[in-house]
Design a protein around this motif. Structure first.
Motif, PDB file in Angstrom:
ATOM      1  N   ALA A 175     -18.658 -35.900  26.196  1.00  0.00           N
ATOM      2  CA  ALA A 175     -17.771 -37.101  26.426  1.00  0.00           C
ATOM      3  C   ALA A 175     -19.088 -37.807  27.968  1.00  0.00           C
ATOM      4  N   ILE A 176     -19.563 -36.342  28.175  1.00  0.00           N
ATOM      5  CA  ILE A 176     -19.749 -36.967  29.889  1.00  0.00           C
ATOM      6  C   ILE A 176     -20.851 -37.983  29.746  1.00  0.00           C
ATOM      7  N   MET A 177     -21.942 -37.482  28.775  1.00  0.00           N
ATOM      8  CA  MET A 177     -23.019 -38.594  28.165  1.00  0.00           C
ATOM      9  C   MET A 177     -21.817 -40.399  28.232  1.00  0.00           C
ATOM     10  N   HIS A 178     -21.438 -40.807  27.395  1.00  0.00           N
ATOM     11  CA  HIS A 178     -20.406 -41.697  26.938  1.00  0.00           C
ATOM     12  C   HIS A 178     -20.183 -42.049  27.601  1.00  0.00           C
ATOM     13  N   ARG A 179     -19.151 -41.075  28.956  1.00  0.00           N
ATOM     14  CA  ARG A 179     -18.421 -41.595  30.478  1.00  0.00           C
ATOM     15  C   ARG A 179     -20.093 -42.691  30.495  1.00  0.00           C
ATOM     16  N   ARG A 180     -21.025 -41.930  30.719  1.00  0.00           N
ATOM     17  CA  ARG A 180     -22.324 -42.619  32.298  1.00  0.00           C
ATOM     18  C   ARG A 180     -22.433 -43.866  30.885  1.00  0.00           C
ATOM     19  N   VAL A 181     -23.106 -43.621  29.800  1.00  0.00           N
ATOM     20  CA  VAL A 181     -23.423 -44.920  28.650  1.00  0.00           C
ATOM     21  C   VAL A 181     -22.022 -46.026  29.524  1.00  0.00           C
ATOM     22  N   ARG A 182     -21.096 -45.605  29.312  1.00  0.00           N
ATOM     23  CA  ARG A 182     -19.820 -46.719  29.262  1.00  0.00           C
ATOM     24  C   ARG A 182     -20.120 -47.409  30.750  1.00  0.00           C
ATOM     25  N   ARG A 183     -20.073 -46.760  31.656  1.00  0.00           N
ATOM     26  CA  ARG A 183     -20.064 -47.056  32.879  1.00  0.00           C
ATOM     27  C   ARG A 183     -21.786 -48.041  33.429  1.00  0.00           C
ATOM     28  N   ASN A 184     -22.580 -47.673  32.670  1.00  0.00           N
ATOM     29  CA  ASN A 184     -23.865 -48.596  32.672  1.00  0.00           C
ATOM     30  C   ASN A 184     -24.020 -49.900  31.740  1.00  0.00           C
ATOM     31  N   HIS A 185     -23.053 -50.255  31.155  1.00  0.00           N
ATOM     32  CA  HIS A 185     -23.086 -51.188  30.845  1.00  0.00           C
ATOM     33  C   HIS A 185     -21.951 -52.027  31.348  1.00  0.00           C
TER      34      HIS A 185
END
Length: 149
Positions: free
Chosen positions: A139-149
């Motif tokens: 979930a943390i990795m997913h949130r980071r990926v979404r923030r970076n896009h």
């Protein structure tokens, strides 16, 4: 090294008790065999003495010698009776010892089953915790990926 649990202590004590009960049963078994051997010897001795009496009677025997033979055979009969009682008493002790050994083995088995069940439950808890940690990391990795896009 893991701290021994109270269940491990109970298992150790139950194992010691089962081992001790087994040793006692083995001692009783040896005692019974010795008593059986002694009984067998007495029976053989009585049979031999009865044969001697028969042979002496056929070749002529005084009344006092006949009386002595009969008295000795009666003494052997009493010893045989007493030895039969000893064997029977040991049999009772062996049955009691066998029951104690079975009870100790059942108790040990129960504790080992509890330990196995506890270990299984702990593994389930550990797997859940690991899964939660993995899900949280995802979930943390997913949130980071979404923030970076």
């Amino acid at each position: 090294m893991a701290k021994p649990s109270s269940l491990d202590t109970l298992i150790e004590l139950a194992q010691e008790n089962a081992d001790e009960a087994g040793k006692q049963l083995q001692l009783l078994s040896t005692e019974r065999k010795n008593a059986e051997d002694q009984l067998k010897m007495l029976l053989e001795y009585r049979q031999d003495y009865a044969a001697r009496l028969q042979a002496a009677t056929e070749s002529g025997l005084s009344a006092s010698n006949y009386h002595n033979f009969r008295q000795f055979i009666a003494t052997l009969d009493e010893a045989i009776s007493q030895q039969n009682k000893v064997v029977a008493h040991i049999d009772v002790k062996m049955e009691s010892g066998r029951q104690r050994w079975y009870a100790e083995k059942r108790r040990l088995s129960s504790f080992e089953t509890l330990r196995t069940r506890h270990a299984r439950q702990q593994a389930v808890r550990d797997n859940r915790a690991e899964q939660l940690a993995s899900d949280e990391m995802s979930a943390i990795m997913h949130r980071r990926v979404r923030r970076n896009h």
